[in-house]
Design a protein around this motif. Sequence first.
Motif, short mmCIF file in Angstrom:
data_model
loop_
_atom_site.label_atom_id
_atom_site.label_comp_id
_atom_site.label_asym_id
_atom_site.label_seq_id
_atom_site.Cartn_x
_atom_site.Cartn_y
_atom_site.Cartn_z
N LEU A 145 0.79 -1.21 -0.16
CA LEU A 145 0.14 -0.12 -0.01
C LEU A 145 0.79 1.23 0.04
O LEU A 145 2.25 1.15 0.31
N THR A 146 0.12 2.38 -0.52
CA THR A 146 0.98 3.56 -0.38
C THR A 146 -0.01 4.79 -0.15
O THR A 146 -1.16 4.81 -0.60
N PRO A 147 0.39 5.73 0.51
CA PRO A 147 -0.60 6.83 0.81
C PRO A 147 -0.11 8.09 -0.07
O PRO A 147 0.87 8.13 -0.76
N ALA A 148 -1.39 8.83 -0.31
CA ALA A 148 -1.09 9.92 -1.18
C ALA A 148 -1.19 11.06 -0.34
O ALA A 148 -1.86 11.31 0.62
N CYS A 149 -0.18 11.91 -0.82
CA CYS A 149 0.19 13.28 -0.18
C CYS A 149 -1.07 14.22 -0.57
O CYS A 149 -1.29 14.30 -1.60
N VAL A 150 -1.35 15.04 0.53
CA VAL A 150 -2.24 15.99 0.19
C VAL A 150 -1.48 17.38 -0.10
O VAL A 150 -0.79 17.83 0.34
N ILE A 151 -1.92 17.86 -1.52
CA ILE A 151 -1.26 19.13 -1.86
C ILE A 151 -2.19 20.37 -1.97
O ILE A 151 -3.26 20.27 -2.54
N PRO A 152 -2.07 21.41 -1.14
CA PRO A 152 -2.65 22.59 -1.04
C PRO A 152 -2.48 23.34 -2.44
O PRO A 152 -1.25 23.57 -3.19
N GLU A 157 2.66 28.53 -5.76
CA GLU A 157 3.34 28.57 -5.02
C GLU A 157 3.53 27.76 -3.99
O GLU A 157 4.37 26.72 -3.72
N GLU A 158 2.39 27.52 -3.16
CA GLU A 158 2.13 26.54 -2.38
C GLU A 158 2.00 25.25 -2.51
O GLU A 158 2.63 24.27 -1.87
N ALA A 159 1.59 24.84 -3.76
CA ALA A 159 1.49 23.54 -4.37
C ALA A 159 2.86 23.30 -4.83
O ALA A 159 3.17 21.99 -4.36
N LEU A 160 3.91 23.81 -5.32
CA LEU A 160 5.18 23.57 -5.68
C LEU A 160 6.10 23.52 -4.41
O LEU A 160 6.64 22.28 -4.28
N LEU A 206 -9.54 26.29 -17.11
CA LEU A 206 -10.10 27.54 -17.75
C LEU A 206 -10.46 28.46 -16.77
O LEU A 206 -11.02 28.39 -15.61
N ASP A 207 -10.15 29.80 -17.27
CA ASP A 207 -10.52 31.10 -16.50
C ASP A 207 -10.12 30.84 -14.89
O ASP A 207 -10.52 31.76 -14.15
N SER A 208 -8.94 30.17 -14.62
CA SER A 208 -8.27 30.15 -13.55
C SER A 208 -7.86 31.40 -12.90
O SER A 208 -7.28 32.27 -13.79
N GLU A 209 -7.82 31.74 -11.58
CA GLU A 209 -7.06 32.90 -11.19
C GLU A 209 -5.55 32.88 -11.16
O GLU A 209 -5.04 34.20 -11.24
N PHE A 210 -5.11 31.73 -11.25
CA PHE A 210 -3.56 31.50 -11.45
C PHE A 210 -3.44 30.76 -12.70
O PHE A 210 -4.33 29.93 -13.22
N ASP A 211 -2.18 30.86 -13.29
CA ASP A 211 -1.43 30.01 -13.97
C ASP A 211 -0.95 28.51 -13.44
O ASP A 211 0.23 28.89 -12.83
N TYR A 212 -1.74 27.54 -13.49
CA TYR A 212 -1.15 26.52 -13.12
C TYR A 212 -0.18 25.60 -13.70
O TYR A 212 -0.01 24.27 -13.39
N ASP A 213 0.28 26.11 -14.85
CA ASP A 213 0.89 25.12 -15.57
C ASP A 213 2.60 24.71 -15.15
O ASP A 213 3.10 23.75 -15.45
N ARG A 218 5.81 20.72 -12.85
CA ARG A 218 6.67 19.99 -11.81
C ARG A 218 5.98 18.66 -11.66
O ARG A 218 6.89 17.60 -11.10
N LEU A 219 4.76 18.33 -11.74
CA LEU A 219 4.28 16.94 -11.53
C LEU A 219 4.81 16.05 -12.57
O LEU A 219 5.35 15.07 -12.33
N THR A 220 5.13 16.57 -13.87
CA THR A 220 5.83 15.75 -14.99
C THR A 220 7.23 15.50 -14.54
O THR A 220 7.78 14.09 -14.75
N GLU A 221 7.80 16.46 -14.12
CA GLU A 221 9.25 16.23 -13.78
C GLU A 221 9.38 15.39 -12.70
O GLU A 221 10.41 14.48 -12.79
N CYS A 222 8.65 15.19 -11.83
CA CYS A 222 8.64 14.25 -10.53
C CYS A 222 8.15 13.06 -10.73
O CYS A 222 8.39 11.81 -9.82
N GLY A 223 7.44 12.73 -11.91
CA GLY A 223 6.85 11.51 -12.27
C GLY A 223 5.57 11.37 -11.44
O GLY A 223 5.21 10.16 -11.47
N PHE A 224 4.81 12.21 -10.97
CA PHE A 224 3.72 12.06 -10.42
C PHE A 224 2.54 12.14 -11.28
O PHE A 224 2.61 13.06 -12.49
#
Length: 488
Positions: A145-152, A157-160, A206-213, A218-224
Motif C-alpha cells: 500500500l502507499t499513501p497519497a500526499c495532500v497538496i494545497p 507557489e504553495e503547491a510547488l 479554464l479561467d483560473s485565477e492563476f496559471d497552474y502550468d 513539476r508533476l511531470t518532472e517528478c513522475g507524479f
Amino acid sequence: MRCSTASALRSKLGHPVIDVDGHHLEYLPALDRHLKAAMGDRLFYRWLASEMAAPASLDERRSRRAAQPGWWTATPVTELHDRAASALPRLLRHRMDDLGIDFMIMYTSVGLRGMLEPDDEVRRAFCSAMNRFYADYYLVFGDRLTPACVIPMFTPEEALAELDRCHGLGFKVVHMAHGIPRPIPDIHRRYPELYPGVHWLDTFGLDSEFDYDVVWRRLTECGFAATFHGHSAHASAVRSSRSPSNYVFNHLGAHGTLMQEVCKSLILGGVTNRFQSLQFAFLEGGVHWACGLVNDFIEHWERRNIASIHVLDPQRLDRTAMKRIIGTWGDSFVEDDDAKDSMWLYANRREGAQGDTAAPANRDDFAACELHTASDIQRLFGNMYFGAEADDRTVHCAFRPFNSMSIRLRAMFSSDYGHWDVGVPAQLLLHSYDLVREELLSSEEFREFVADNAIRLHGTLNRTFWQGTVVEGYASEVLGPAGKMPRD
C-alpha cells in the motif's frame, strides 16, 4: 468462475487487483499528537476549533440554506477488523489477502476538509504536518500500500513547495482537491463576511485565477500523475439545489459533479493538450459522467467548432427569405406593422441584424484544445483515468462506448475502503466480478479495470513506481521496456 470468497477469486484471476482509492480513517489520538507537535499549539488549536465546530441545527441550516452534512460515514460497525484496518496500516496490510486486493493507494479522510481550509497559515502547516504523518506511519508498508500526499492548491507557489517536500519524503501519489473556493470580487469587497459560504470554484484550468502550468510541469518532472479527489460536502456548496435535511440528496452524484467540473476545466483550458505526457485521474465519481461528457463534447465540437459555427451567425440570416416564409405561414401571428421590427427574425432579444451582443471577441471555445479534426478529440481524453467503485454497474460504459467516435475510457477499480460506500469490504471483489459473470465486461476488460489501467496511470511517467511492490513483475509486462508506451 464461481468463488465464495474474495481471496479464492483472486487466486484464479491470473492478474493482480489494484485498488486506486482506499481511505485512511486516521487514528485520531496519534494524528493529534503528531499535528500538535508539527504545527505548534497556536496553529493546531486554530485548526482544531474549526474541525470540531458543532454542526448547525436544522432551523439554522434552513435559514442559510446550508446542506445537511454527512453522518455515520465510516465502514459498517459490524466489520470491526476493516474499520480498525483503515486506521492501522499493519492490520490493513495483513487483511489485504482476505479482501482479494494486492495493492492499495490510500487517500485522506481528515485532510479532505483541511486541504481547503481558507486560512493560509493553518492550511499550509496542516498539509505539511499531515504528509509527514503519512510518511512516518505508512510508507514503510510500500510493498502492499502507499499513501497519497495532500497538496494545497490555493496558489501555484504553495503547491510547488509541498510537491517538492513530498517528493523528497518518498511519496509516489499526490492528492489534489476538486477546485478552490475563491471570493467573488464585486460581492466580497462589500460583504467580506460572506466568504467562503459564497464563492466561485476555481478548477485550475479554464479561467483560473492563476496559471497552474508550473504545477503540471513539476508533476511531470517528478513522475507524479495528477490525481483529483473531491469532498462531497463541497459538492453541495456549489449546487443551487441542496437539502438542509437529507444527506443522501446531497451525496447523490456529488463526486461525479465535482470531477466533471475539473475535467472540463482542464480540457477546455488546454491543460491536457499542453501536457500530453501527464496522466490525469478523477476519483470516486465513477466513469458514467465522463462517458456522457465525451458524447456531449463531440456533439458540441461538431456544431460549434470555429469552422462550423458561422452557420449560427445571426448576421448571415437571409431576412428577405425569412420574411417571405413568415408572410406565407404566419397566419394570425403576423400583423402588418411587424415588418417594421425585425426582432422576430432572431432567437432572442440580444440578437439582431448587427449580430449578438453576448458574442465574445474570440468565438472559438475550443481554441486551447487545438482540435483540427474530430479524431483529435481522442487525444484530449487519452491520458485520463476514472476511479469507479467496485460495485458500480455502469463501469461497462467506459469499455463499451456509446459515443460516435467509439472512444473508450480508462476506468479503474476503487474500494473507498474506510468509508460507508464500501459496504462489506470482503464482498467488494466478488461484486465487481459480477460484471464479468453478467457479460457486462469481458475477462480482458475486467483485467484492465482492476489492474492494467492503474499500472499505466502511475507507471507511465514514473517507471520505478511499482518496483518493490507485490505487483512489480506484472506491472513491468504492462509497461513494457523503458522508452515505450504501455500496452493498451
